[in-house]
Design an enzyme around this catalytic site. Structure first.
Site, PDB file in Angstrom:
ATOM      1  N   ASN A 294       0.854  -1.190   0.000  1.00  0.00           N
ATOM      2  CA  ASN A 294       0.000   0.000   0.000  1.00  0.00           C
ATOM      3  C   ASN A 294       0.885   1.234   0.000  1.00  0.00           C
ATOM      4  O   ASN A 294       1.327   1.712   1.053  1.00  0.00           O
ATOM      5  CB  ASN A 294      -0.903  -0.018   1.235  1.00  0.00           C
ATOM      6  N   GLU A 295       1.122   1.720  -1.193  1.00  0.00           N
ATOM      7  CA  GLU A 295       2.037   2.842  -1.370  1.00  0.00           C
ATOM      8  C   GLU A 295       1.364   4.160  -0.982  1.00  0.00           C
ATOM      9  O   GLU A 295       0.133   4.198  -0.818  1.00  0.00           O
ATOM     10  CB  GLU A 295       2.501   2.900  -2.834  1.00  0.00           C
ATOM     11  N   PRO A 296       2.150   5.250  -0.840  1.00  0.00           N
ATOM     12  CA  PRO A 296       1.559   6.552  -0.504  1.00  0.00           C
ATOM     13  C   PRO A 296       0.360   6.856  -1.406  1.00  0.00           C
ATOM     14  O   PRO A 296       0.403   6.612  -2.612  1.00  0.00           O
ATOM     15  CB  PRO A 296       2.708   7.527  -0.747  1.00  0.00           C
TER      16      PRO A 296
END
Ligand code: F6R
Length: 636
Positions: free
Chosen positions: A170-172
């Site tokens: 879950n990236e920025p």
């Protein structure tokens, strides 16, 4: 359950929550004990569920962080009969377009480190499939999510954290309620994985990951973070505001999360970085230096201009009370830092050496410079080597590893082609084998050796530029590194013998070594351990009693100013000479395989960092030098 677990951890680790910390966390000396305790917690949960005849639903992570936890779970299974028959596992993520058999797939990872050794039922293992077609992906993700729900949700989620603040992938930008889905990987995440894939271009751009919402539903969450490269994101996650820019901050909302950290990962938390702001301190000389540099930076004043009021209003009144006045502390600190500066790294002849980092005698010293890879020497201390040589000292350079893995096939091919063009019977020749081998997925011995030779010749050219004689250059090719792949063996007796014997042969007055623990593969740490262990064996010898050990920081990082014991200035000409020496490492320029997340070339990083050190000294109130190389003394 939380209570018991925390008591277990807290007995072994360090737990001091401050007003800045928004997530429960415990710090350990290192990852070994910490990983054992996490495995113990998981084992206790599995056993408790077994007693109740229930399944235990585990959320599992991959990456370097959980490897020791898995190793301990395997040991508990093999030696203490921990059964995984009631375990149902769900992995967080998988690269997209990644076949299960690929050695970088998370399927492969999980079998390699855990599943092949334990008695979990194969049908109970769930890992997102990275080969689902685009059309079916959405439904596949919904199914994955529903499957977790159908077992009553996760009992325990193990997490690592990426330097972008990702959990799972879950990236920025990820949403608080996000569920299992496909996602585009951040550049930093891909560059962190680049070395495993032999270059960033081969790292997948997408992944399938459980969402933040999926993770937060777990009854218990434990996040692991080791090493100094995680320190900054750990500080943001634990002390920062909740924000989609750092998805791990969403964990602040989960009531039963613990972060398990080692000292380095916890080093930027306020209680460690600036403890005087949160508690009463024992003012050791190290802490005084650290706090005065910090105060001077914060006030934007040189050390000698700091006032009683500056100390009093920034958590340092107890230091003031102990030392007298600001003036006393300032003078003391000013002298300390002034005495770290020397243009004579081998000692200055005919000068009082009471306050110099190096002693005067013997005038002509033998210096042994250890370089983990064939280039760390000139990158980190090219200017100092130059000074030592021009001041008449005998300099020896020992390259500890061959650095083979960092030569790209494109570069190697150039060398093969040049060699081939000089070879009359090209067909049956050694070179034609190389030309075939270069396209194979795993490096053959011939290619490995070719790359090794390329790096040796580059290293020789680089130090010749500084007038180091060829006969003083050694290539140790430590066996732990010579595995033919990026996965290295543990440090062994053969490695130590090579390092020890060289020290014993040269009997140096000075040893220089890389004290940098932040390189992407951990090779520097292993190389440093080989030196420490050798010194331990040799320390009773007479010549060792006269030997000083100086640590440079390595290509990725510099010492903090308060840690520096010797700062060697460079003139603009010396900076240029050092740059030209680094240039000889041509295969490590431009598209270098292992540059980490910093896209600057090594010579630029070296120059920036040497100039930055000089500027920092200048801001503290010292003379305005062009650049500094910095060293910390290791006392054995
Ligand atoms: C792995 C995963 C990632 C990693 C993170 C840290 O399944 O989902 O979030 O936990 O990238 O990786 P390491 O542990 O290699 O630093």
């Amino acid at each position: 359950m939380k209570k018991n677990i925390n008591i277990n951890f807290q007995k072994a680790g360090k737990f001091e929550e401050t007003r800045f910390e928004k997530i429960h966390n415990i710090t350990f000396e290192n990852s070994i004990l910490a990983s054992k305790l996490v495995a113990k917690e998981i084992a206790e949960l599995i056993r408790a569920k077994q007693k109740e005849n229930k399944t235990c639903i585990l959320g599992l992570a991959t990456g370097s962080s959980p490897i020791l936890v898995y190793a301990e779970l395997v040991r508990l299974h093999q030696e203490e009969k921990l059964s995984f028959q009631n375990v149902i596992s769900f992995n967080l993520d998988e690269y997209y377009n990644m076949p299960k058999k690929h050695i970088q797939s998370y399927h492969y990872f999980m079998h390699l480190h855990l599943f092949q050794f334990i008695d979990i039922k194969p049908e109970n293992i769930h890992i997102p499939d990275g080969m689902v077609s685009k059309e079916n992906l959405r439904n596949y993700c919904l199914d994955y999510e529903q499957k977790i729900e159908s077992f009553g949700g996760l009992d325990y989620q193990l997490l690592g954290i990426g330097r972008t603040g990702h959990i799972g992938f879950n990236e920025p930008g990820s949403h608080f309620n996000s569920m299992t889905r496909s996602i585009t990987l951040d550049f930093l995440t891909r560059s962190d994985a680049a070395s495993d894939f032999f270059g960033i271009d081969a790292v997948p751009k997408r992944a399938v990951t459980m969402g933040i919402g999926s993770v937060l539903k777990s009854k218990r969450i434990v996040l692991l973070a080791w090493g100094n490269k995680k320190a900054s994101i750990i500080e943001k996650t634990i002390e920062g505001d909740i924000s989609s820019d750092v998805p791990a901050t969403y964990l602040q909302k989960h009531g039963n999360t613990t972060f398990i950290l080692d000292n380095e990962a916890a080093s930027l938390l306020t209680r460690n970085k600036t403890p005087w702001l949160v508690k009463s301190c024992e003012w050791t000389p190290e802490l005084i230096r650290k706090s005065v540099v910090w105060l001077s930076n914060l006030m934007n004043k040189s050390i000698l201009k700091l006032t009683d009021n500056d100390y009093n209003t920034h958590g340092m009144s107890s230091l003031l009370a102990q030392s007298g006045t600001a003036y006393d502390i300032n003078i003391d600190m000013f002298n300390h830092f002034q005495h770290t500066i020397t243009g004579w790294p081998g000692g200055k002849p005919n000068a009082d050496d009471t306050y110099r980092p190096e002693r005067e005698f013997p005038h002509k010293k033998r210096a042994l410079v250890f370089s983990p890879h064939p280039d760390d020497d000139v990158i980190s201390m090219g200017g100092t080597i130059d000074r030592l040589i021009s001041q008449g000292h005998e300099v020896h350079i020992a390259y500890q590893t061959s650095g083979s893995t960092a030569v790209s096939n494109i570069d190697a091919l150039k060398f093969i082609e040049v060699a081939t063009s000089f070879c009359p019977s090209k067909e049956e020749s050694y070179y034609s084998t190389l030309l075939t081998d270069i396209n194979k997925a795993n490096a053959t011995e011939a290619i490995w050796n070719l790359k090794k030779t390329i790096r040796q010749k580059e290293a020789l050219a680089a130090v010749r530029h500084l007038n180091v004689p060829d006969e003083n250059v050694y290539f140790l090719n430590l066996p732990f590194y010579e595995t033919g792949s990026t996965k290295k063996a543990p440090l062994g007796d053969e490695d130590i013998v090579l390092v020890r014997d060289l020290i014993d042969r040269i009997k140096p007055h000075q040893i220089y070594a890389a004290g940098d623990l932040a390189d992407p593969h951990g090779t520097h740490k292993v190389c440093l351990d080989s030196i420490y262990q050798s010194i331990e064996i040799l320390k009773s010898k007479d010549y060792m009693k006269e030997c000083r050990v100086w640590l440079y920081r390595g290509a990725w990082q510099e010492w903090d100013i308060d840690e520096i014991d010797m700062a060697v200035p460079m003139s603009p000409d010396q900076v240029l000479k050092k740059r030209n020496s680094i240039f000889h490492h041509q295969t490590q320029k431009d598209l270098v395989v292992f540059r980490g997340n910093d896209i600057r070339e090594f010579w630029v990083r070296a120059e920036d960092r040497n100039k930055e050190t000089a500027q920092t000294y200048h801001k503290l109130g010292f003379a305005d030098y062009e650049a500094f190389e910095a060293f910390k003394r290791y006392h054995f």
